[in-house]
Enzyme design. Structure first.
Site, PDB file in Angstrom:
ATOM      1  CE  LYS A 112     -36.388 -29.298  54.245  1.00  0.00           C
ATOM      2  NZ  LYS A 112     -35.128 -29.937  53.820  1.00  0.00           N
ATOM      3  CE  LYS A 193     -35.614 -22.844  57.857  1.00  0.00           C
ATOM      4  NZ  LYS A 193     -34.915 -24.089  57.854  1.00  0.00           N
ATOM      5  CE  LYS A 196     -31.166 -24.253  50.311  1.00  0.00           C
ATOM      6  NZ  LYS A 196     -29.721 -24.357  50.439  1.00  0.00           N
TER       7      LYS A 196
END
Ligand code: TYM
Length: 328
Positions: A112, A193, A196
């Protein structure tokens, strides 16, 4: 009843199939047999830059989706994390037990932070707050997808560390991860994966999308060389992902599906899966709409949930504060 706890971030307008199959579906099942606590991780949602109006909207939309998917606020305790201030308070204590190097090894943080212009300290300590979320409720199991496994390991380590420094307080919780749905993949990139924040719009099937939009995404899902519909995650990750979703949504076994598509092609599989998805999301979308028509009622459900949650959370925090030596 044994206790379970889990959370989801209200960081998108809609949950996607990965959230549902990896986590929320198990939450709904577990509320029948367990003392269940589920929350909207709004404190975690501000670890990256966010819009306050959108956060409020998405927090309500997330609550509406959980209810539409079958969570029953009479059987499970449903609340917003920020309404139980003990999360932030235990989070601080846990930060003081976490090594800097240990936090630096969290792979989700590495992924992230690579995408952020400004990396907040909150994003760095995100997994430590998650450990606090969990330990506050002293659950046996934490139903999550595979991507949360490392955070659960940290939680267990911190529980043990707290116990050995300050005396037995926490039972290290177990992750509850169902193998078949632990990781739903991106339709456009079946090595990643469904996510969002990371997937391209074409790669995620959102529950609140118009089923026509989802059908189109499924039709354009990346499939593999060859023509046979067989489950082979190594060599046919795209087709295997579609089969996995199909199987999970219909409760039909993979072998059964393989037989049914013997002699048919990827196109047939995609067309049928689009129908299965449409059938699943259509009533959910309608229910979400009707919950969102009455935001005051949603807020009331969450407030009541927070009151119940706080009874457990306050008791744990009080013990922790006592053990670490704060004046009581
Ligand atoms: P979040 O909001 O990213 O995801 C919510 C749940 O959905 C699961 N999930 C998936 N499962 C299978 N395949 C996928 N592609 C997929 N994508 C998401 C996640 O594993 C998760 O279970 N850090 C958490 C929120 C959190 C939390 C907690 C969870 C905060 N505190 C305490 C449990 C306990 C998160 O970001 O989930």
């Amino acid at each position: 009843k044994p206790r379970v706890l889990s959370g989801i971030q209200p960081t998108a307008d809609s949950f996607h199939l990965g959230n549902y199959l990896g986590a929320v579906r198990q939450w709904v099942a577990l509320q029948e047999t367990h003392d269940a606590f589920y929350f909207l991780a709004d404190l975690h949602a501000i670890t990256v830059e966010h819009d306050p109006k959108l956060l409020r909207k998405r927090t309500r939309a997330s609550a509406a989706q959980l209810l539409a998917l079958g969570l029953d606020p009479e059987r499970a305790t449903l609340f917003a994390q920020s309404q139980v201030h003990e999360h932030a308070e235990l989070g601080w204590v846990m930060q003081c037990l976490t090594g800097f190097g240990e936090a630096s090894r969290m792979t989700q943080f590495k992924d992230k932070s690579a995408k952020q212009a400004m990396v907040s300290v909150g994003l760095f300590t995100y997994p430590v707050l998650q450990a606090a979320d969990i330990l506050l409720y002293r659950p046996q199991y934490v139903p999550v997808g595979e991507d949360q496994r490392q955070h659960l390991e940290l939680t267990r380590d911190l529980a043990q560390r707290f116990n050995s420094r300050f005396g037995k307080t926490f039972q290290p919780p177990e992750p509850f991860i169902l193998k078949d749905t632990a990781k739903i993949f991106d339709l456009q990139d079946p090595s990643a994966k469904m996510s969002k924040s990371a997937s391209s719009p074409g790669g995620i099937v959102e529950l609140l999308d118009d089923p026509k939009v989802s059908a189109k995404k499924i039709r354009s899902a990346v499939t593999d060389a060859g023509r046979e519909v067989v489950f082979d995650p190594e060599n046919k990750p795209g087709v295997s992902n579609l089969l996995g979703i199909y199987s999970a949504l219909t409760d039909r076994g993979i072998a059964d599906l393989q037989n049914a598509y013997d002699g048919k092609g990827y196109g047939d599989l995609k067309k049928d899966l689009a129908e299965v998805v449409a059938e699943f999301v259509t009533p959910v979308r309608a229910q979400v709409k009707s919950y969102l028509d009455d935001p005051a009622e949603l807020d009331k459900i969450l407030r009541r949930g927070a009151e119940r949650a706080r009874e457990v959370a306050a008791a744990t925090l009080s013990r922790v504060y006592d053990k670490v030596g704060f004046l009581r």
